[in-house]
Design an enzyme around this catalytic site. Structure first.
Site, PDB file in Angstrom:
ATOM      1  N   ASP A  72       0.843  -1.186   0.000  1.00  0.00           N
ATOM      2  CA  ASP A  72       0.000   0.000   0.000  1.00  0.00           C
ATOM      3  C   ASP A  72       0.884   1.242   0.000  1.00  0.00           C
ATOM      4  O   ASP A  72       1.791   1.361   0.840  1.00  0.00           O
ATOM      5  CB  ASP A  72      -0.913   0.004   1.229  1.00  0.00           C
ATOM      6  CG  ASP A  72      -2.006   1.061   1.124  1.00  0.00           C
ATOM      7  OD1 ASP A  72      -2.989   0.815   0.415  1.00  0.00           O
ATOM      8  OD2 ASP A  72      -1.865   2.128   1.752  1.00  0.00           O
ATOM      9  N   ASN A  80      -2.334  12.525  -3.615  1.00  0.00           N
ATOM     10  CA  ASN A  80      -3.266  12.970  -4.656  1.00  0.00           C
ATOM     11  C   ASN A  80      -3.794  14.368  -4.385  1.00  0.00           C
ATOM     12  O   ASN A  80      -3.926  15.192  -5.300  1.00  0.00           O
ATOM     13  CB  ASN A  80      -4.438  11.979  -4.753  1.00  0.00           C
ATOM     14  CG  ASN A  80      -4.169  10.849  -5.723  1.00  0.00           C
ATOM     15  OD1 ASN A  80      -3.394  10.989  -6.659  1.00  0.00           O
ATOM     16  ND2 ASN A  80      -4.798   9.715  -5.496  1.00  0.00           N
ATOM     17  N   HIS A  85      -4.467  14.265  -9.295  1.00  0.00           N
ATOM     18  CA  HIS A  85      -4.680  12.858  -9.651  1.00  0.00           C
ATOM     19  C   HIS A  85      -3.852  12.416 -10.848  1.00  0.00           C
ATOM     20  O   HIS A  85      -3.496  11.230 -10.945  1.00  0.00           O
ATOM     21  CB  HIS A  85      -6.175  12.623  -9.928  1.00  0.00           C
ATOM     22  CG  HIS A  85      -7.011  12.662  -8.688  1.00  0.00           C
ATOM     23  ND1 HIS A  85      -7.115  11.591  -7.829  1.00  0.00           N
ATOM     24  CD2 HIS A  85      -7.761  13.646  -8.140  1.00  0.00           C
ATOM     25  CE1 HIS A  85      -7.912  11.900  -6.819  1.00  0.00           C
ATOM     26  NE2 HIS A  85      -8.310  13.150  -6.979  1.00  0.00           N
ATOM     27  N   ASP A  89      -1.567   9.188 -10.753  1.00  0.00           N
ATOM     28  CA  ASP A  89      -1.525   8.084 -11.715  1.00  0.00           C
ATOM     29  C   ASP A  89      -0.094   7.796 -12.160  1.00  0.00           C
ATOM     30  O   ASP A  89       0.318   6.635 -12.304  1.00  0.00           O
ATOM     31  CB  ASP A  89      -2.392   8.412 -12.929  1.00  0.00           C
ATOM     32  CG  ASP A  89      -3.881   8.361 -12.626  1.00  0.00           C
ATOM     33  OD1 ASP A  89      -4.262   7.872 -11.542  1.00  0.00           O
ATOM     34  OD2 ASP A  89      -4.669   8.813 -13.481  1.00  0.00           O
ATOM     35  N   GLU A 116      -4.663   2.230  -4.601  1.00  0.00           N
ATOM     36  CA  GLU A 116      -3.205   2.298  -4.494  1.00  0.00           C
ATOM     37  C   GLU A 116      -2.626   1.032  -3.876  1.00  0.00           C
ATOM     38  O   GLU A 116      -1.446   0.987  -3.541  1.00  0.00           O
ATOM     39  CB  GLU A 116      -2.792   3.511  -3.655  1.00  0.00           C
ATOM     40  CG  GLU A 116      -3.084   3.405  -2.176  1.00  0.00           C
ATOM     41  CD  GLU A 116      -4.484   3.850  -1.801  1.00  0.00           C
ATOM     42  OE1 GLU A 116      -4.704   4.106  -0.607  1.00  0.00           O
ATOM     43  OE2 GLU A 116      -5.352   3.941  -2.691  1.00  0.00           O
TER      44      GLU A 116
END
Length: 214
Positions: A72, A80, A85, A89, A116
């Protein structure tokens, strides 16, 4: 077989052949796409579920062992929120590439488990071997040097917490699989986060090798 139109006597044979190579290639491409996460290029949840079930059945058949890693990205929501975002990504893609660079065995599968959270299935791997791979993954991702001001535990860089679980198929085991392996890895991941993040925690379980093992 072709008969003479006047006498009806059998004559030559006509053999019709079709090259299905291209069709097979397209079918394989479609299957690959159906099993791939579009963002990271890793396996998707479907690939993860199918592989976990298949590898556990194989583990039961050999009375062996297998391991699962859950990763994680630490404080990814804050990442983010701060960087956007699109950058988030890009971060996921960079982490996925780092994972691929570490894994060098053809049987291992890295997949995007959700959001994630990433997963790595390690067939025929004991607890010590899984821990070694997990540490290599953790360091590889930390060494990317991606800035993350909100991740103070990671020194202001992108890091991951990892839960590593190993299941042994043994007579006397009572834990239902492969659900038990997933739960154990998730519990180890929670401990890694609780103990400060950017670390690996491990779990070991004995799973039933009987008909309820899978």
């Amino acid at each position: 077989m072709v008969r003479d139109p006047l006498t009806g006597v059998p004559g030559d044979f006509v053999l019709i052949m079709r090259d299905i190579t291209e069709r097979k290639r397209l079918e394989e491409q479609l299957r690959s796409l159906a099993m791939t996460d579009g963002l990271t290029g890793l396996g998707n949840r479907r690939a993860f579920d199918e592989t976990l079930d298949r590898e556990w059945r194989r583990t039961v058949g050999s009375a062996g062992q297998m391991s699962l890693l859950l990763l994680d990205i630490d404080r990814f929501k804050g990442f983010n929120d701060k960087y956007g975002h699109q950058v988030g990504d890009d971060c996921l893609r960079a982490v996925a590439a780092a994972i691929r660079d570490v894994l060098d065995r053809p049987g291992d599968l890295a997949s995007r488990y959700g959001g994630e959270e990433l997963a790595v299935i390690l067939p025929d791997t004991d607890s010590e071997g899984a821990l070694e791979i997990a540490e290599r993954l953790r360091l590889s991702i930390e060494n990317l040097g991606l800035p993350h001001d909100g991740n103070l535990e990671g020194g202001g860089r992108v890091t991951v917490s990892i839960g590593s679980a190993t299941a042994l198929s043994r007579s006397g085991g009572t834990i239902r699989m492969p659900e038990g392996l997933l739960l154990a890895a998730d519990t180890a991941l929670y401990k890694a986060k609780h103990k400060g993040r950017n670390r690996v925690e491990v779990a070991l379980l004995l799973a039933s090798e009987g008909p309820d093992a899978a």
